[in-house]
Design a protein around this motif. Structure first.
Motif, short mmCIF file in Angstrom:
data_model
loop_
_atom_site.label_atom_id
_atom_site.label_comp_id
_atom_site.label_asym_id
_atom_site.label_seq_id
_atom_site.Cartn_x
_atom_site.Cartn_y
_atom_site.Cartn_z
N GLY A 1 0.80 -1.21 0.00
CA GLY A 1 0.00 0.00 0.00
C GLY A 1 0.83 1.26 0.00
O GLY A 1 1.90 1.32 0.62
N SER A 2 0.37 2.26 -0.73
CA SER A 2 0.94 3.62 -0.72
C SER A 2 2.37 3.69 -1.24
O SER A 2 3.15 4.54 -0.81
CB SER A 2 0.91 4.22 0.70
N SER A 3 2.73 2.86 -2.20
CA SER A 3 4.10 2.92 -2.73
C SER A 3 4.34 4.22 -3.50
O SER A 3 5.46 4.74 -3.51
CB SER A 3 4.40 1.71 -3.61
N SER A 4 3.31 4.77 -4.14
CA SER A 4 3.49 6.04 -4.83
C SER A 4 3.72 7.18 -3.84
O SER A 4 4.48 8.11 -4.12
CB SER A 4 2.27 6.35 -5.71
N MET A 5 3.08 7.10 -2.68
CA MET A 5 3.27 8.14 -1.67
C MET A 5 4.63 7.98 -0.98
O MET A 5 5.28 8.97 -0.64
CB MET A 5 2.14 8.09 -0.64
N ALA A 6 5.08 6.74 -0.80
CA ALA A 6 6.44 6.53 -0.30
C ALA A 6 7.46 7.05 -1.30
O ALA A 6 8.53 7.55 -0.92
CB ALA A 6 6.67 5.04 -0.04
N THR A 7 7.13 6.97 -2.60
CA THR A 7 8.00 7.50 -3.65
C THR A 7 8.17 9.01 -3.49
O THR A 7 9.27 9.55 -3.65
CB THR A 7 7.42 7.17 -5.03
N VAL A 8 7.08 9.71 -3.19
CA VAL A 8 7.15 11.16 -2.98
C VAL A 8 8.10 11.48 -1.83
O VAL A 8 8.98 12.35 -1.93
CB VAL A 8 5.75 11.74 -2.70
N CYS A 9 7.95 10.75 -0.71
CA CYS A 9 8.81 10.99 0.45
C CYS A 9 10.27 10.66 0.13
O CYS A 9 11.18 11.44 0.45
CB CYS A 9 8.34 10.14 1.63
N GLY A 10 10.50 9.51 -0.51
CA GLY A 10 11.86 9.11 -0.85
C GLY A 10 12.50 10.07 -1.83
O GLY A 10 13.69 10.41 -1.70
N ALA A 11 11.73 10.53 -2.82
CA ALA A 11 12.28 11.47 -3.82
C ALA A 11 12.67 12.78 -3.17
O ALA A 11 13.74 13.35 -3.47
CB ALA A 11 11.24 11.70 -4.91
N SER A 12 11.84 13.29 -2.27
CA SER A 12 12.14 14.54 -1.57
C SER A 12 13.44 14.41 -0.78
O SER A 12 14.32 15.29 -0.82
CB SER A 12 10.98 14.89 -0.65
N LEU A 13 13.60 13.30 -0.08
CA LEU A 13 14.82 13.08 0.72
C LEU A 13 16.05 12.90 -0.17
O LEU A 13 17.12 13.43 0.13
CB LEU A 13 14.63 11.84 1.59
N ALA A 14 15.90 12.17 -1.27
CA ALA A 14 17.03 11.94 -2.16
C ALA A 14 17.49 13.25 -2.82
O ALA A 14 18.69 13.46 -3.02
CB ALA A 14 16.66 10.91 -3.23
#
Length: 698
Positions: free
Chosen positions: A434-447
């Protein structure tokens, strides 16, 4: 017979015509909005697709080059091959709100095709195609439980606008597609520039009110056509079989669905399924499909009742509770930026790569050719859900999730000209529940922060769910995969502390009202702030320096007329600079020169060469010049590459000079001062201006 109906939408007439085009389709309409024209057809085959548990619906949106009077590029000069990203995203945009409106168990092969025939570059064809898909289905014999309609909502200078033009969208802080039925909103998709939850609710409500006349228009057309709708009989349940499966599985299903670990829950569900098959199929052979369907209904009922009556989620969390979060930044040593974001059993690895302007993505669309300097790509490998399947190119789901995350993060990137890099973020989904696209947003921001990209603030995302039974409803924060599958809503919301940057909402029921929308957005805001605080504990701001492995980029502006001097005949000059320095050089027609190299000294060396090639004479400046030609009235000297000026005989010495060659000769190097540049660009030089006057001591 040709039928035509019309209504005003956003201050322009929307016309729906039928009966004169694509008449062998089950239903077809021609949508006209301004000079944008879209043909939408819906076709059903009589053939039933056996052995499936989903609606066999295909939706294809295609943009034809002739719609803007253009011949396609490429060898074949025709629209072939895989669809563009815009076509893929629009196909998904149409599919998502109409798919839930087919009867349960519907299994006839059905296809919706939307073909853009004409575009006026003011009225976007995508929302017109979505309303057209509903209209084509509504006037067909297909058992479609519509209609629905869609509009785009923008906001310029605080004023909400329906179906804004492309120019208005450039100035708008909201770009939202709202689809709805008469009673409720069924889908939302779009982005915003840090808009508050209250303003977003107003925008969605404004869009829903504006689409109601389009629903009336479809109903008016249906009454004219009077289609004979197919009466669809779904799978008829066998009461005895249903009771037998209930008796065998219901009690154990509750224990299975309260197993927090996804893989263990999956395994226990598999064991239960096999036990039910072993017991039931002895008495009811060859009824596997029916048994499977009954088990799914039991699972859904058990989970929903557990939440409504016992206030208990699958993994035991509170309804507004976020799963445990783990974050690592800078874990890959040679990439330009990296971060791992894990929330519960969903884990994403985001990796940033920085490139030059030549790495920008070229986009060919009906509106013209553009270039993207920021790309976010989402990958969903089979191991992320414990499956085995061949690796293929990105599908519609991957493209859709990547586009949503890209829209969310783009809002915080440096503005044009502030960061001269092309940026690519790749999200590798390592685990998914669940919510892998939203985890992508968080991960992208951090990266991006790990890479030293000066983003304005961090962005996070959260997926919200809904369980609605009668008038009672429950909003779920940070939903699991099973909660998405068994629930009534998947509502993804992204943003920073200052507001929303993107959202996407899909509804599996008839729609949601304003009260549900307001609570979901407020609960999402609280959850988003919680996640942002967790992210700040690891990285509170972008790193002050780029990775040592990231290329260094220096950009300067030169006179566009000097571009040829930098490139040289046949590219000779620029190739020599690249060979000498090892730097990569890009020049555009505006005179912007971007030099990139992992070595900062190589960048500076290349820039110095380019500056010398493009330097222009300035009045009052002194130069060491080389005499290139001597005449009776003076000497011509080169003060800069390919720039010459005249030293008049009167400007050679403080005393009277009888013959130029008495003072200078061809090949001599002399110090001169620029004393004038006339309107035609002719340069006057003086040697005596830099000489001491007789009797002076310096």
């Amino acid at each position: 017979m040709k039928y035509s109906v019309q209504v005003d939408v956003g201050g322009r007439p929307l016309t729906i015509e039928c009966g004169h085009m694509a008449r062998q389709a089950s239903g077809s309409v021609l949508m006209r909005y301004g000079e944008t024209v879209v043909l939408v057809s819906a076709t059903k085959e009589d053939r039933v697709r056996e052995g499936i548990d989903f609606v066999p619906l295909m939706v294809d949106y295609q943009e034809m080059s002739y719609a803007v009077g253009r011949i396609p590029g490429g060898f074949f000069r025709r629209e072939i091959g895989r669809p563009s990203e815009k076509e893929t995203l629009t196909s998904r945009l149409i599919d998502r709100p109409i798919r839930p409106l087919f009867p349960k168990g519907y299994s006839f092969e059905t296809q919706v095709i939307a073909t853009v025939l004409s575009v006026d570059l003011a009225n976007e064809p995508d929302v017109i195609a979505l309303s057209g898909a509903s209209a084509a289905l509504h006037i067909s014999n297909i058992p479609f439980q519509g209609p629905i309609a869609a509009v785009r909502v923008g906001r310029v200078n605080g004023e909400l606008i329906i179906n804004p033009s492309l120019k208005q969208l450039d100035e708008s802080d909201i770009n939202l597609v709202v689809a709805g039925s008469r009673d409720a909103v069924v889908m939302v998709e779009g982005g915003a520039d840090f808009v508050s939850e209250a303003d977003m609710v107003e925008a969605i409500d404004f869009g829903h009110r504006a689409l109601l006349p389009v629903l009336d228009l479809q109903e008016e057309l249906r009454l004219m056509v009077q289609p004979e709708k197919q009466v669809f009989q779904g799978i008829q349940k066998d009461p005895a079989l249903t009771e037998a499966v209930e008796r065998t599985a219901a009690e154990e299903m509750l224990a299975v669905m309260t197993t927090a670990d996804k893989q263990l829950r999956k395994e226990r569900k598999k064991i239960l399924r096999q036990r039910v098959f072993d017991e039931i199929l002895i008495e009811y052979p060859d009824r596997e499909k029916e048994v499977e369907g009954i088990l799914e209904e039991i699972e859904k009922r058990v989970v929903r009742r557990m939440m409504v009556e016992q206030k208990h989620r699958i993994d035991g969390r509170r309804f507004d509770e976020i799963r445990p979060i783990t974050i690592e930044a800078g874990l890959l040593p040679r990439t330009h930026g990296s971060a791992m974001f894990r929330r519960g059993e969903t884990q994403v690895l985001a990796v940033v790569t920085l490139g030059s302007s030549s790495d920008e993505q070229k986009i060919e669309a009906l509106s013209g050719e553009t270039f993207k300097s920021f790309m976010l790509h989402y990958n969903f490998p089979p191991y992320s859900v414990g499956e085995v399947r061949p690796l293929r190119g990105p599908g519609r789901r991957e493209i859709g999730h990547g586009a949503l995350a890209e829209r969310a993060v783009k809002a915080v990137l440096p503005r044009d000209g502030e960061f001269p890099y092309t940026i690519r973020v790749v999200s590798e989904v390592l685990e998914s529940n669940g919510s892998s696209s939203m985890a992508t947003v968080c991960g992208a921001s951090l990266a991006l922060m790990d890479a030293g990209v000066p983003i304005r603030e961090a962005v996070a995302g959260i997926a919200m769910g809904l369980i609605k039974e009668g008038e009672e409803f429950i909003i779920l924060s940070d939903i699991l995969g099973d909660e998405d599958h068994l629930g009534d809503m998947d509502f993804k919301v992204t943003g920073s502390e200052n507001g929303i940057t993107a959202l996407q909402m899909d509804i599996k029921i008839s729609g949601i009202n304003r009260a549900i929308l307001e609570q979901a957005l407020e609960q999402a805001r609280i959850g988003r702030l919680f996640i942002l605080n967790k992210m700040k504990e690891i990285l509170s701001s972008p790193r002050p320096e780029l990775s040592p492995f990231a290329p260094r980029v220096v950009s300067i502006m030169i006179n566009p007329e000097k571009i040829r001097d930098v490139i040289g005949p046949g590219g000779k000059v620029i190739r020599s600079i690249v060979a000498e320095t090892g730097a990569k050089i890009d020049i555009d027609d505006s005179g912007r020169v971007v030099v990139m190299s992992p070595d900062a000294q190589a960048c500076e060396k290349a820039i110095d060469r380019i500056k010398r090639l493009t330097q222009e004479a300035e009045v009052g400046q002194t130069y060491m010049a080389r005499v290139v030609r001597v005449t009776d009235f003076g000497a011509f000297a080169e003060i800069l590459p390919n720039i010459e000026g005249l030293i008049h005989i009167s400007q050679l010495e403080h005393k009277r000079v009888r013959k130029v060659s008495d003072v200078v000769n061809e090949g001599d190097e002399v110090l001169v001062k620029v004393i004038d540049i006339d309107k035609d660009g002719r340069i006057r030089l003086s040697r005596k201006a830099v000489l001491e006057k007789p009797g002076e001591t310096r």
